[in-house]
Design a protein around this motif. Structure first.
Motif, mmCIF file in Angstrom:
data_model
loop_
_atom_site.group_PDB
_atom_site.id
_atom_site.type_symbol
_atom_site.label_atom_id
_atom_site.label_comp_id
_atom_site.label_asym_id
_atom_site.label_seq_id
_atom_site.Cartn_x
_atom_site.Cartn_y
_atom_site.Cartn_z
ATOM 1 N N THR A 64 -49.161 81.014 -66.292
ATOM 2 C CA THR A 64 -50.653 82.200 -66.130
ATOM 3 C C THR A 64 -49.796 83.090 -65.094
ATOM 4 N N ILE A 65 -49.723 82.780 -63.867
ATOM 5 C CA ILE A 65 -49.784 83.890 -62.759
ATOM 6 C C ILE A 65 -48.919 84.791 -62.927
ATOM 7 N N GLU A 90 -46.518 90.046 -65.657
ATOM 8 C CA GLU A 90 -45.714 90.905 -66.564
ATOM 9 C C GLU A 90 -46.242 92.483 -67.170
ATOM 10 N N ALA A 91 -48.148 91.550 -67.274
ATOM 11 C CA ALA A 91 -48.669 92.408 -67.837
ATOM 12 C C ALA A 91 -49.286 93.595 -66.178
ATOM 13 N N SER A 92 -49.297 93.231 -65.463
ATOM 14 C CA SER A 92 -49.378 94.550 -65.251
ATOM 15 C C SER A 92 -48.875 95.613 -64.573
ATOM 16 N N ALA A 93 -47.639 94.683 -65.243
ATOM 17 C CA ALA A 93 -46.614 96.139 -64.684
ATOM 18 C C ALA A 93 -46.512 97.398 -66.432
ATOM 19 N N GLY A 94 -47.296 97.185 -67.352
ATOM 20 C CA GLY A 94 -47.304 97.829 -68.364
ATOM 21 C C GLY A 94 -45.865 98.005 -68.880
ATOM 22 N N ASN A 95 -45.711 99.123 -69.330
ATOM 23 C CA ASN A 95 -44.876 99.689 -69.952
ATOM 24 C C ASN A 95 -43.627 99.634 -68.445
ATOM 25 N N THR A 96 -43.980 99.511 -68.050
ATOM 26 C CA THR A 96 -42.907 99.648 -66.393
ATOM 27 C C THR A 96 -42.008 98.346 -66.076
ATOM 28 N N HIS A 118 -42.997 97.734 -53.202
ATOM 29 C CA HIS A 118 -44.139 97.368 -52.079
ATOM 30 C C HIS A 118 -44.836 98.424 -52.121
ATOM 31 N N SER A 119 -45.023 99.892 -52.877
ATOM 32 C CA SER A 119 -45.974 100.260 -53.280
ATOM 33 C C SER A 119 -46.921 99.780 -53.664
ATOM 34 N N ARG A 120 -46.450 99.107 -54.896
ATOM 35 C CA ARG A 120 -47.168 98.153 -56.013
ATOM 36 C C ARG A 120 -47.939 96.832 -55.556
ATOM 37 N N ALA A 121 -47.797 96.577 -54.150
ATOM 38 C CA ALA A 121 -47.649 94.745 -53.832
ATOM 39 C C ALA A 121 -49.209 94.347 -54.006
ATOM 40 N N ASP A 122 -50.579 95.789 -53.393
ATOM 41 C CA ASP A 122 -51.611 95.130 -53.939
ATOM 42 C C ASP A 122 -51.725 94.500 -54.912
ATOM 43 N N LEU A 123 -51.355 95.420 -55.742
ATOM 44 C CA LEU A 123 -51.113 94.985 -57.459
ATOM 45 C C LEU A 123 -51.039 93.975 -57.659
ATOM 46 N N LEU A 124 -49.799 94.180 -57.199
ATOM 47 C CA LEU A 124 -49.315 92.148 -57.815
ATOM 48 C C LEU A 124 -49.333 91.286 -57.574
ATOM 49 N N ARG A 125 -50.220 91.340 -55.225
ATOM 50 C CA ARG A 125 -50.970 90.631 -55.254
ATOM 51 C C ARG A 125 -52.479 89.723 -55.935
ATOM 52 N N SER A 126 -53.007 91.023 -56.264
ATOM 53 C CA SER A 126 -53.664 91.148 -57.214
ATOM 54 C C SER A 126 -53.778 90.093 -58.860
#
Length: 200
Positions: free
Chosen positions: A59-60, A65-71, A79-87
């Motif tokens: 699940t996590i 994978e979904a949070s990355a979108g097309n990236t 590290h600039s996306r750490a908050d998004l990854l933690r979410s």
């Protein structure tokens, strides 16, 4: 595989009747390397799933994978996306480890071809130099990503305790496993199969 199985029974018989019986009952094992993902992504996925149930890990990782979108994931793990990854449900430590993996991968330090060219011990040293990546993880990647046949993961509680129980608690498992070189990865497969434990 049959030849390895026969040799294992013969070697185990010299050590312990219980170990020989367990190996006989389990039957021949096969090593399967799974390298369908870039190594950095596979390593990050392994870190994500540690100490979680299979369902929770799936699940996590799906959220990651979904949070990355097309990236591309290696670009996403920064590290600039750490908050998004933690979410997505990652702990702070796992987030930091994955971001460190991404940074090293972007620098070319986790190139699959380069890593495959290293001896298993050097590869493990290279992997464990990453923040948050320990020896157990390196052992699992060596076995299941690179298909190394001679890894004894002494840090794996299920493998170690099962071997102890089938031989002797007074004898170090590293020493016992040495008797099965150069196929110590198979010894771990036998131990996991004996207790029906899933290594990854």
């Amino acid at each position: 595989m049959r030849a390895i199985h026969t040799r294992f029974i013969e070697t185990a018989s010299e050590l312990s009747p219980e170990l020989a019986a367990a190996i006989t009952a389990v039957g021949p094992r096969e090593m399967h390397s799974r390298s369908d993902l870039p190594f950095a992504v596979a390593l990050s996925r392994s870190i994500t799933g540690q100490q979680l149930s299979v369902a929770a890990a799936k699940t996590i990782w799906g959220r990651v994978e979904a949070s990355a979108g097309n990236t591309p994931l290696v670009e996403h793990f920064c590290h600039s996306r750490a908050d998004l990854l933690r979410s997505c449900g990652l702990s702070g430590a796992k987030t930091k480890a994955i971001c460190e993996i991404g940074a090293l991968a972007r620098e070319g330090g986790l190139d699959d071809e380069m890593l495959r060219g290293l001896p298993a011990t050097e590869r493990a040293e290279h992997i464990t130099a990453i923040w948050g990546v320990g020896q157990w993880t390196a052992d699992m990647m060596n076995m299941f990503y690179f298909g190394e046949p001679d890894i004894w993961p002494d840090g794996d509680v299920a493998a170690r305790k099962t071997l102890e129980r089938l031989t002797s608690k007074r004898r170090k498992t590293v020493r016992t496993a040495q008797r099965f070189a150069p196929y110590r990865s198979y010894l771990a497969l036998y131990m996991w199969a004996h207790v029906d434990a899933k290594p990854v």
